[in-house]
Design an enzyme around this catalytic site. Sequence first.
Site, short mmCIF file in Angstrom:
data_model
loop_
_atom_site.label_atom_id
_atom_site.label_comp_id
_atom_site.label_asym_id
_atom_site.label_seq_id
_atom_site.Cartn_x
_atom_site.Cartn_y
_atom_site.Cartn_z
N ASP A 164 43.40 -46.17 -20.27
CA ASP A 164 42.15 -46.24 -21.02
C ASP A 164 40.94 -46.35 -20.10
OD1 ASP A 164 40.54 -46.14 -23.23
OD2 ASP A 164 41.31 -47.95 -24.17
N HIS A 213 43.04 -41.19 -31.95
CA HIS A 213 42.41 -42.21 -31.12
C HIS A 213 41.56 -43.11 -32.01
CE1 HIS A 213 39.41 -43.86 -28.31
NE2 HIS A 213 40.30 -43.68 -27.37
#
Lengths: 378, 378
Positions: free
Chosen positions: A332, A208
């Site tokens: 997200d 990430h």
Amino acid sequence: MINRRTLIRGGLVAGLASQRILAGNAPSPPGLRRIATEEGFNIPEVARATARILPELVSREPGEAAVFGVDRPRSGDEAPPPWLHQLSDIGAGRIADMDGAGIAMQVLLLSSPGVQMFEAGEARELSQLANDRLADAIRKYPDRFAGLAAIPPQDPAFAARELERAVSKLGLNGAIINSHTGGHYLDEAPYLPILEAAAALEAPIYIHPRAPSPQMVGPYLDYQMVGAIWGYAVEVSAHALRLIFSGVFDRLPKLRIVIGHMGEGIPFFLDRIDTHYAAGAGRGRGSKPLSRPPSEIFRDHFTITTSGMNWGPALRLSLETLGPERVMFAADYPFENARAAVSRIDALGLEPDTLAKLYHRNAERVFRLTARGAGQAK
Amino acid sequence: MINRRTLIRGGLVAGLASQRILAGNAPSPPGLRRIATEEGFNIPEVARATARILPELVSREPGEAAVFGVDRPRSGDEAPPPWLHQLSDIGAGRIADMDGAGIAMQVLLLSSPGVQMFEAGEARELSQLANDRLADAIRKYPDRFAGLAAIPPQDPAFAARELERAVSKLGLNGAIINSHTGGHYLDEAPYLPILEAAAALEAPIYIHPRAPSPQMVGPYLDYQMVGAIWGYAVEVSAHALRLIFSGVFDRLPKLRIVIGHMGEGIPFFLDRIDTHYAAGAGRGRGSKPLSRPPSEIFRDHFTITTSGMNWGPALRLSLETLGPERVMFAADYPFENARAAVSRIDALGLEPDTLAKLYHRNAERVFRLTARGAGQAK
């Protein structure tokens, strides 16, 4: 620019009334579960520990200092971002938002940069605590949540053991690593135990974003380009390519990586990467000769997600170049608008089979969700 | 990895017999001139001056040291790359190669990093010499060559004057700047005279790659990722975005920039850049509020070329997101295979109007080639 300093303070605010979205997208059509695969959460203990070290970041991690807004004066009337309290809710409020967006399941990740800025002892404790807390939420809502383990690369042997505990004992679905740790990348020798554990467990590692490492953040500090607008992709794409050129995927054929934000730009460049690898690039210091062109390694070992990039042109290119098995939906949450993400994908007119792979089948395969959630599709 | 050290030595070798390609693509169909817009050349004086400073680069410019291969031991039997002598031929041999690839005209650029690593006095002299030599070649073959002026950002006032001389007196078609100069970018205040001169002359500036600046090259030094395989795009995309967020295009509405390699990845990210600009990113230190979303500024002020990226998926995405007026063909001769570049574009089945814009009409407009070359289409 998403200023995370208010987030940190907000992590401490419990019970704040939430602006929930009550009307939204239609629920998933029968048989089509929408699984969002890069969804953030935080726990108050990590938020507090992060707040404590913020002043150190200006010298130690200038990129992260810019992301958190501690590198510049702050106006007193800055309103807290709307996602502030959403991040720390891994219960009913979050599920109401998911229902509003038509999302059946979230794969949860401890919000970036997780435990990676703490000294090893604190990172060990906080990663275990975050993973236990995550497992509790999943036990409570097994058809709505899955999640990835936070592990501290600062202590690779511990990180490998914690990944095993998280997968085998807690039932988590892989690990999240927020790119560099103190300027170091997973292709470097000390981190091999983490990659070996992931391969042995057949548990994917989600790399990430966080701000670019201190060695490359310079030009992105001006204009506040360190975050989602550009720097995040610079950081994770470098990390992914370093792993590829290191030859680690030939050494660990079962190692699987997930990267978000439509592959952080790599799909756009696959042809150029192959051409120049064939011409001799990608072979310098630290490299091993690869068994296949880099694009094949990328297709075989990486799955990408659409987080923050639910946009037709980039999605179509990625589906075309990687194939429909290699792209997973992500919203997200809570940093991006999950309802808009779903609406945009739904409007693209994708083939039903492609849509099913994008929305759930790939996630079920990559994160091994089928056993637990399949019968309970929303 | 393209090792340019042998190139430097090769720049000194005159009259070496060349491996010319005699059979090749068909000539352009009637009315369809193929203009290649990012084609390299060098002159012996610049090659010699570059060779002289190579040893300094390891400490001063580690990225460029890696591109030139001076940062690592060299095997004695390294064969010189095939493009070695092609670079210094701006006459009959080059034209034979163009005929073999079906290319009517090349827009010539002094090979990266041009004069930008020299101290200002030498950079001034060599830029004038390179521009005079380029103008000579164009005078000799006016229907086959156009070219961009090398200008030294080390002396911005001189660079502005040299750009004016090159365009007004020598008939050149714009300027080339090989991204950073000593780690500095064109959005920084000292370089404003160069941008003002380009806007006043309505002469485009081609921001061509070189290795990432010293402030961000760190993670790309391992595995030899500094060059065309990845680092070049990292460097130029950062440069382009810095210019956009600086607000200079609102200040200079006639400023036009060209970037190669399918926009160095920016088209893939246009939606994400806009989303996060709207959310407050791109506005830190040095920024001005923009009159339009960043993607509109990119469409209005940038034209991209296909150099090294003549690949259907990336081309289609760029045509879709920027429009057919904003993409120009380039082969990146002699570093890339120009015949393959043409064959790949020809095979895509593009609409005739799109193909005409891609192959020549956009280049004629952006570089103002029409007056000189249009009646002499090959």
